[in-house]
Scaffold this motif. Sequence first.
Motif, PDB file in Angstrom:
ATOM      1  N   VAL A  30      -0.624  -4.795   4.332  1.00 34.89           N
ATOM      2  CA  VAL A  30      -0.960  -4.778   5.754  1.00 34.89           C
ATOM      3  C   VAL A  30      -2.477  -4.845   5.950  1.00 34.89           C
ATOM      4  CG1 VAL A  30      -0.760  -3.509   7.916  1.00 34.89           C
ATOM      5  CG2 VAL A  30       1.119  -3.430   6.272  1.00 34.89           C
TER       6      VAL A  30
ATOM      7  N   ASP B 197     -10.775   0.755  -0.942  1.00 29.79           N
ATOM      8  CA  ASP B 197      -9.477   0.760  -1.612  1.00 29.79           C
ATOM      9  C   ASP B 197      -9.699   1.381  -2.992  1.00 29.79           C
ATOM     10  OD1 ASP B 197      -6.628  -1.000  -1.165  1.00 29.79           O
ATOM     11  OD2 ASP B 197      -7.020  -0.247  -3.177  1.00 29.79           O
TER      12      ASP B 197
ATOM     13  N   ASP C  63      -8.428   0.258  -5.550  1.00 29.00           N
ATOM     14  CA  ASP C  63      -8.420  -0.870  -6.474  1.00 29.00           C
ATOM     15  C   ASP C  63      -9.714  -1.679  -6.284  1.00 29.00           C
ATOM     16  OD1 ASP C  63      -8.007  -3.304  -7.689  1.00 29.00           O
ATOM     17  OD2 ASP C  63      -5.901  -3.456  -7.102  1.00 29.00           O
TER      18      ASP C  63
ATOM     19  N   CYS D  47      -5.062   2.187   6.826  1.00 26.06           N
ATOM     20  CA  CYS D  47      -3.938   1.362   6.356  1.00 26.06           C
ATOM     21  C   CYS D  47      -3.561   1.759   4.934  1.00 26.06           C
ATOM     22  CB  CYS D  47      -4.311  -0.123   6.396  1.00 26.06           C
ATOM     23  SG  CYS D  47      -4.590  -0.739   8.064  1.00 26.06           S
ATOM     24  N   ALA D  48      -3.749   3.041   4.602  1.00 27.79           N
ATOM     25  CA  ALA D  48      -3.400   3.502   3.253  1.00 27.79           C
ATOM     26  C   ALA D  48      -2.498   4.723   3.345  1.00 27.79           C
ATOM     27  CB  ALA D  48      -4.663   3.798   2.459  1.00 27.79           C
TER      28      ALA D  48
ATOM     29  N   ALA E   1      -2.361   1.011  10.572  1.00 26.17           N
ATOM     30  CA  ALA E   1      -0.921   0.909  10.296  1.00 26.17           C
ATOM     31  C   ALA E   1      -0.326   2.085   9.532  1.00 26.17           C
ATOM     32  CB  ALA E   1      -0.661  -0.362   9.493  1.00 26.17           C
ATOM     33  N   ALA E   2      -1.156   2.927   8.927  1.00 28.50           N
ATOM     34  CA  ALA E   2      -0.592   3.966   8.053  1.00 28.50           C
ATOM     35  C   ALA E   2       0.394   4.848   8.814  1.00 28.50           C
ATOM     36  CB  ALA E   2      -1.713   4.825   7.472  1.00 28.50           C
ATOM     37  N   ASN E   3       1.437   5.288   8.129  1.00 26.69           N
ATOM     38  CA  ASN E   3       2.422   6.190   8.722  1.00 26.69           C
ATOM     39  C   ASN E   3       1.895   7.618   8.737  1.00 26.69           C
ATOM     40  OD1 ASN E   3       4.833   4.798   9.535  1.00 26.69           O
ATOM     41  ND2 ASN E   3       5.164   4.291   7.374  1.00 26.69           N
TER      42      ASN E   3
HETATM   43  P1  NAD Z   1       0.419  -1.124   0.126  1.00 28.32           P
HETATM   44  O1  NAD Z   1       0.976  -0.207  -0.888  1.00 28.32           O
HETATM   45  O2  NAD Z   1       0.617  -2.597   0.001  1.00 28.32           O
HETATM   46  O3  NAD Z   1      -1.157  -0.892   0.266  1.00 28.32           O
HETATM   47  C1  NAD Z   1      -1.760   0.352   0.315  1.00 28.32           C
HETATM   48  C2  NAD Z   1      -3.198   0.160  -0.182  1.00 28.32           C
HETATM   49  O4  NAD Z   1      -3.903   1.371   0.049  1.00 28.32           O
HETATM   50  C3  NAD Z   1      -3.283  -0.147  -1.675  1.00 28.32           C
HETATM   51  O5  NAD Z   1      -4.133  -1.258  -1.880  1.00 28.32           O
HETATM   52  C4  NAD Z   1      -3.868   1.147  -2.258  1.00 28.32           C
HETATM   53  O6  NAD Z   1      -4.663   0.911  -3.417  1.00 28.32           O
HETATM   54  C5  NAD Z   1      -4.707   1.633  -1.096  1.00 28.32           C
HETATM   55  N1  NAD Z   1      -5.002   3.076  -1.129  1.00 28.32           N
HETATM   56  C6  NAD Z   1      -4.209   4.111  -1.497  1.00 28.32           C
HETATM   57  N2  NAD Z   1      -4.866   5.271  -1.392  1.00 28.32           N
HETATM   58  C7  NAD Z   1      -6.101   4.978  -0.935  1.00 28.32           C
HETATM   59  C8  NAD Z   1      -7.248   5.734  -0.615  1.00 28.32           C
HETATM   60  N3  NAD Z   1      -7.272   7.060  -0.775  1.00 28.32           N
HETATM   61  N4  NAD Z   1      -8.350   5.092  -0.157  1.00 28.32           N
HETATM   62  C9  NAD Z   1      -8.361   3.762  -0.005  1.00 28.32           C
HETATM   63  N5  NAD Z   1      -7.308   2.972  -0.307  1.00 28.32           N
HETATM   64  C10 NAD Z   1      -6.193   3.581  -0.756  1.00 28.32           C
HETATM   65  O7  NAD Z   1       0.990  -0.589   1.537  1.00 28.32           O
HETATM   66  P2  NAD Z   1       1.177  -1.390   2.886  1.00 28.32           P
HETATM   67  O8  NAD Z   1       2.539  -1.972   2.910  1.00 28.32           O
HETATM   68  O9  NAD Z   1      -0.014  -2.270   3.132  1.00 28.32           O
HETATM   69  O10 NAD Z   1       1.196  -0.197   3.946  1.00 28.32           O
HETATM   70  C11 NAD Z   1      -0.006   0.468   4.313  1.00 28.32           C
HETATM   71  C12 NAD Z   1       0.329   1.645   5.217  1.00 28.32           C
HETATM   72  O11 NAD Z   1       1.038   1.175   6.375  1.00 28.32           O
HETATM   73  C13 NAD Z   1       1.235   2.711   4.587  1.00 28.32           C
HETATM   74  O12 NAD Z   1       0.901   3.971   5.117  1.00 28.32           O
HETATM   75  C14 NAD Z   1       2.619   2.316   5.092  1.00 28.32           C
HETATM   76  O13 NAD Z   1       3.498   3.428   5.118  1.00 28.32           O
HETATM   77  C15 NAD Z   1       2.291   1.835   6.478  1.00 28.32           C
HETATM   78  N6  NAD Z   1       3.285   0.905   7.024  1.00 28.32           N
HETATM   79  C16 NAD Z   1       3.530  -0.263   6.386  1.00 28.32           C
HETATM   80  C17 NAD Z   1       4.474  -1.145   6.906  1.00 28.32           C
HETATM   81  C18 NAD Z   1       4.750  -2.465   6.251  1.00 28.32           C
HETATM   82  O14 NAD Z   1       5.396  -3.307   6.874  1.00 28.32           O
HETATM   83  N7  NAD Z   1       4.287  -2.702   5.032  1.00 28.32           N
HETATM   84  C19 NAD Z   1       5.171  -0.812   8.088  1.00 28.32           C
HETATM   85  C20 NAD Z   1       4.878   0.391   8.734  1.00 28.32           C
HETATM   86  C21 NAD Z   1       3.932   1.245   8.183  1.00 28.32           C
END
Ligand code: NAD
Length: 347
Positions: free
Chosen positions: A181, A200, A202, A234-235, A256-258
């Motif tokens: 996201v 990130d 990564d 978004c993490a 977007a984060a939950n």
């Molecule tokens: P993802 O796993 O693809 O990406 C998460 C990213 O966050 C990774 O690159 C990770 O390395 C990074 N990260 C983790 N901890 C971190 C930190 N402390 N500091 C900086 N970066 C960090 O997840 P996603 O699908 O992109 O979802 C992101 C967020 O949005 C999550 O909270 C998820 O629950 C929420 N969300 C996603 C969707 C979806 O459709 N994918 C829908 C609703 C909610």
Amino acid sequence: DVAHLDGFDHHEQVWLGRDTARGLTAIVSIHTTVLGPALGGTRIWPHISFEAGVIDALRLSRGMTFKSAIAGLPLGGGKAVIIADAKKDKTPAMLEAYAEMLNTLAGQYITAEDVGMTLADADFLAERAANVSGTTKGGSGNPSPFTAQGTFVGLKAALRHRTGSDNLAGIRVAVQGLGSVGWSLCEKLQAEGAVLTVSDLDAARTARAAEKFGATVVSGDAILSADVDIFAPCALGGILSAETIPRLKAKIVAGAANNQLATAEDGMRLIERGILYAPDYVINAGGVINVAAEMAEGGYSVEAVSPRVEKIADTLTAIFQRADREGRTTDAVAEAMAREIVEAARK
Ligand code: NAD
């Protein structure tokens, strides 16, 4: 021991599925089916106790009721938790046992991916149970592009509410997390001239973002105090707390984060600092809107999804305006609006 459940409102049903031979302990919580079958993903997580798994399922299923109601979807709220370590314990036998449980709940509960469950797992379950969404074969597939689209239009709605304009040129945005996201959100922000700061865990991802978007890279939680106009988490969940909110320089939080608020009081802490918060389950509903399109008559059509995701902007604007009028947090207003939708349908 139901003392843990104080403070939770009524849930219609909670099911336990247990098959020791095949390693399954699953809890399916159905919070409401007033608006439609209860949709919500299956989380595979090694909870330390059975109670912790139940509480997670209760909390998450209630959140799904709010998310779907406010997105205007004909769906109730549900969620499943399988107590297991997805890396070690997730076997075909376990998923087969879970598919049998899902079949018994057809008509009431529809599952999808969540933490610990992959698209491939969803496909595996869908071969054995009808009530599985978000699959790649004939399903809606990866929800992330739609979540990013909704987050982008929601972020712009917040900017418009705050400043009277949603022109992103020169607006400084900090994006925490460059996953599915966060990365897609950065692409959209950069295309409209926003100036990006990113973080990130990564390093390869942040290096790519510096190259592709000209983003400033910060490490660790320095993203919280970055000198920006908008913070887009978004993490991780729980990122907005008594400890982090005083450090924010941004005047808008839209990401977007939950479960961004660590506690309900943190909504008030944001107001006190003059920060406009886009409630997480409203702004990140693009994914569930995409999955819900599978249930449309005639089947899933990608063209039908985008216009519905764009409506997240109007929903957020209505929430911001009502929160201003009533002097309440945007989070409290979003929950009240979701409950009103469910209660109107119940009557
Ligand atoms: P993802 O796993 O693809 O990406 C998460 C990213 O966050 C990774 O690159 C990770 O390395 C990074 N990260 C983790 N901890 C971190 C930190 N402390 N500091 C900086 N970066 C960090 O997840 P996603 O699908 O992109 O979802 C992101 C967020 O949005 C999550 O909270 C998820 O629950 C929420 N969300 C996603 C969707 C979806 O459709 N994918 C829908 C609703 C909610």
